[in-house]
Write an enzyme that holds these catalytic residues in place. Structure first.
Site, PDB file in Angstrom:
ATOM      1  N   SER A   1       0.796  -1.235   0.000  1.00 35.14           N
ATOM      2  CA  SER A   1       0.000   0.000   0.000  1.00 35.14           C
ATOM      3  C   SER A   1       0.828   1.285   0.000  1.00 35.14           C
ATOM      4  O   SER A   1       0.773   2.091   0.936  1.00 35.14           O
ATOM      5  CB  SER A   1      -0.951  -0.040   1.186  1.00 35.14           C
ATOM      6  OG  SER A   1      -1.699  -1.219   1.096  1.00 35.14           O
TER       7      SER A   1
ATOM      8  N   ARG B   1       7.388   6.592  -4.304  1.00 32.97           N
ATOM      9  CA  ARG B   1       7.960   7.114  -3.057  1.00 32.97           C
ATOM     10  C   ARG B   1       7.346   6.362  -1.886  1.00 32.97           C
ATOM     11  O   ARG B   1       6.223   5.880  -1.983  1.00 32.97           O
ATOM     12  CB  ARG B   1       7.650   8.606  -2.916  1.00 32.97           C
ATOM     13  CG  ARG B   1       6.171   8.912  -2.774  1.00 32.97           C
ATOM     14  CD  ARG B   1       5.922  10.391  -2.692  1.00 32.97           C
ATOM     15  NE  ARG B   1       5.717  10.964  -4.008  1.00 32.97           N
ATOM     16  CZ  ARG B   1       4.533  11.046  -4.609  1.00 32.97           C
ATOM     17  NH1 ARG B   1       3.455  10.604  -4.014  1.00 32.97           N
ATOM     18  NH2 ARG B   1       4.409  11.560  -5.801  1.00 32.97           N
TER      19      ARG B   1
ATOM     20  N   ASP C   1      -4.040  -1.239  -1.337  1.00 30.54           N
ATOM     21  CA  ASP C   1      -5.142  -1.575  -0.422  1.00 30.54           C
ATOM     22  C   ASP C   1      -6.483  -0.986  -0.873  1.00 30.54           C
ATOM     23  O   ASP C   1      -7.539  -1.590  -0.689  1.00 30.54           O
ATOM     24  CB  ASP C   1      -4.826  -1.173   1.041  1.00 30.54           C
ATOM     25  CG  ASP C   1      -4.359   0.258   1.203  1.00 30.54           C
ATOM     26  OD1 ASP C   1      -4.238   0.969   0.203  1.00 30.54           O
ATOM     27  OD2 ASP C   1      -4.116   0.671   2.361  1.00 30.54           O
TER      28      ASP C   1
HETATM   29  C1  BGC Z   1      -0.313   5.278   0.301  1.00 28.14           C
HETATM   30  C2  BGC Z   1      -1.413   4.575  -0.465  1.00 28.14           C
HETATM   31  C3  BGC Z   1      -2.300   3.803   0.474  1.00 28.14           C
HETATM   32  C4  BGC Z   1      -2.771   4.681   1.612  1.00 28.14           C
HETATM   33  C5  BGC Z   1      -3.627   3.940   2.614  1.00 28.14           C
HETATM   34  C6  BGC Z   1      -0.899   6.078   1.450  1.00 28.14           C
HETATM   35  O1  BGC Z   1       0.141   6.629   2.207  1.00 28.14           O
HETATM   36  O2  BGC Z   1       0.405   6.135  -0.552  1.00 28.14           O
HETATM   37  O3  BGC Z   1      -0.855   3.712  -1.438  1.00 28.14           O
HETATM   38  O4  BGC Z   1      -3.399   3.337  -0.249  1.00 28.14           O
HETATM   39  O5  BGC Z   1      -1.670   5.236   2.283  1.00 28.14           O
HETATM   40  O6  BGC Z   1      -2.984   2.852   3.162  1.00 28.14           O
END
Ligand code: BGC
Length: 500
Positions: free
Chosen positions: A180, A195, A233
């Site tokens: 995620s 990133r 996610d």
């Molecule tokens: C991430 C996402 C993720 C979200 C929730 C963010 O910091 O960049 O990819 O879906 O957090 O977990």
């Protein structure tokens, strides 16, 4: 619920710690405290800083819509609008056993999901807590840890009564890997990490294909698994929630991080035109909306506390939207306001406040607890401040802290409503209405968060805003990941877009 509670007792905090509270009948008279009026004056100042008017919200929605459009048109935009190669919604007939690995902000989870068709499933899972060190160490080591946990899970779950493996010679188990963090994908089992977010900083990982790194670890530990899909996610949540409730059209995560996914028409994803995918197809988009307004800071109402949170983070300038909303930051915003009032000599004069000076010591869970304190004297808040920070508070101060938590929590929910509204208007979901599958600690545990999102939607859209309803989503990183692995297997077996 108890309207008022006096006496003594204890509560268990989300962190597992037990906190005792007791009723005091006299305020401590020997410490200089701010007067009720002073606290009320300060509150007015913060109210104007943290309150979002409906008009301001509508302006944010407009800017948000333009940003979503830009991300779909061109690659490498700030809000990257990542095509996920998850084609359309599931049929709910998907069946079979699938492994799911979920590398979240706090834990690593391994699940075995049995999809039974008809939107039904069964799941067995194991959780492993990630250490701060692991989050900052070499990236490859993090994937090695994932592979090791996966192997242990398979060794303990795929055995018969005699302790013999139930796997056939050479059998490879299909796995959906929920990772995620923002990754650019050019295939479903590939993802270049743009990133790290949520405080992660594992070295030698940004800019690399995390799918490849993970596969290397699987080989190293001889894990009988083939990674079928790399999933965010939010995408998992969209698919899992739709699997059990087909009215779900958008998925959002309000947890340590904040993000959304929805289903887009391929004909409107300009930047993948050259892939030759059928114009009538649909594809899930992982928006990575946490990055909205990053670097430029043109659209969001940032206070100086937000600017400090940003400057002191390991990624200054980035994830501007997320830093106003997600559970990782709300406690810190409140702490910074308290510290300012300590510096100005308004709060805790004559008391030792060093415990409040450590960044991130004020958990977002404390805001939830403060807002849900059912006692007249705000005993929970007394408990938090004496137990964790060794400072005495008056009732006026506690009422102020609670009101401040409400301002920060409400702003987060109303900004979230702006993001949801941008997707709703883009996809014209307002008239027919839709469900929004939502997950994450903030959504699930913060009292009134969902109601505030709904109020925000009505402020933006008027009465029609009531057509958009958030609900607690199905487990996207487990069930969603398995459903996507199943959908991908079906697609590949049918020879549809084999290259992606
Ligand atoms: C991430 C996402 C993720 C979200 C929730 C963010 O910091 O960049 O990819 O879906 O957090 O977990």
């Amino acid at each position: 619920m108890v309207a008022s509670r006096r006496g003594s007792g204890s509560i268990v905090l989300p962190s597992g710690q037990t906190m005792a509270f007791h009723t005091r009948t006299h305020q401590e008279e020997d410490l200089p405290h701010a007067t009720k009026k002073t606290m009320a004056d300060h509150l007015r100042k913060y109210e104007s800083l943290f309150t979002l008017t409906p008009q301001r919200m509508r302006m944010i929605v407009e800017a948000f819509k333009d940003t979503l459009e830009l991300g779909l048109q061109k690659p490498k935009q700030i809000v990257p609008m990542i095509p996920t190669f998850v084609f359309g919604y599931p049929t709910a007939k998907e069946q079979g056993d699938f492994l799911a690995l979920d590398l979240g902000g706090t834990n690593l989870r391994v699940c075995l999901v049995t999809l039974q068709g008809d939107g039904k499933f069964e799941m067995t899972q194991s959780k492993y807590r990630l250490t701060e060190e692991q989050k900052q160490d070499e990236g490859q080591k993090l994937f090695d840890f994932c592979a090791e946990c996966l192997k242990t899970f398979i060794d303990t779950n795929y055995i018969d009564e005699n302790g013999q493996t139930t796997l056939k010679e050479g059998e490879m188990l299909p796995l959906g890997f929920t990772f995620s963090y923002p990754c650019t994908q050019n295939r479903i089992d590939h993802g270049e990490l743009i990133r790290w977010t949520k405080g992660f900083g594992a070295k030698n990982t940004e800019g690399r294909d995390v799918g490849e790194m993970f596969r290397k670890s699987l080989e190293k530990y001889n894990v009988p698994v083939v990674m079928t899909a790399l999933i965010n996610d939010t995408t998992g949540t969209l698919i899992a929630s739709h699997y059990v409730n087909p009215r779900t059209k958008i998925a959002v995560i309000f947890g340590t991080g904040c993000n959304a996914a929805y289903m887009e028409n391929v004909r409107d994803i300009e930047k993948i035109k050259d892939l030759g995918i059928d114009d009538k197809a649909q594809m899930a988009i992982n928006c990575e909306w946490g990055a909205f307004d990053s670097f430029e800071h043109e659209h969001l109402p940032r206070t100086k506390y937000d600017a400090t949170v940003d400057e002191q983070s390991n990624k200054p300038g980035e994830q501007a939207f997320e830093k106003l909303i997600s559970g990782r930051y709300l406690g810190e915003i409140l702490r910074l306001v308290i510290c300012e009032l300590i510096d100005e000599g308004v709060l805790f004069l004559g008391q030792n406040t060093y415990k409040l000076e450590t960044p991130y010591c004020f958990e977002t869970a404390f805001l939830s607890l403060m807002e849900s304190d059912p006692t007249d004297e705000l005993l929970m808040i007394i408990g938090i401040f004496t137990h964790f920070f060794a400072v005495e508070t008056t009732l006026a101060e506690r009422q102020f802290f609670r009101a401040l938590a409400t301002l920060i929590g409400r702003r987060a929910a109303r900004l979230s409503a702006c993001g949801i509204a941008a997707i709703v208007s883009r996809m014209n979901y307002l008239d027919e209405g839709c469900l929004v599958g939502a997950d994450g600690s903030l959504y699930n545990k913060y009292p009134g968060f969902a109601d505030r999102v709904h109020e925000g939607l009505v402020d933006i859209f008027g009465d029609k805003g009531r057509n958009i309803i958030t609900h607690h989503a199905e487990d996207g990183s487990g069930v969603g990941s398995a459903v996507i692995a199943a959908m991908t297997k079906i697609r590949r077996d049918a020879g549809l877009y084999p290259n992606v």
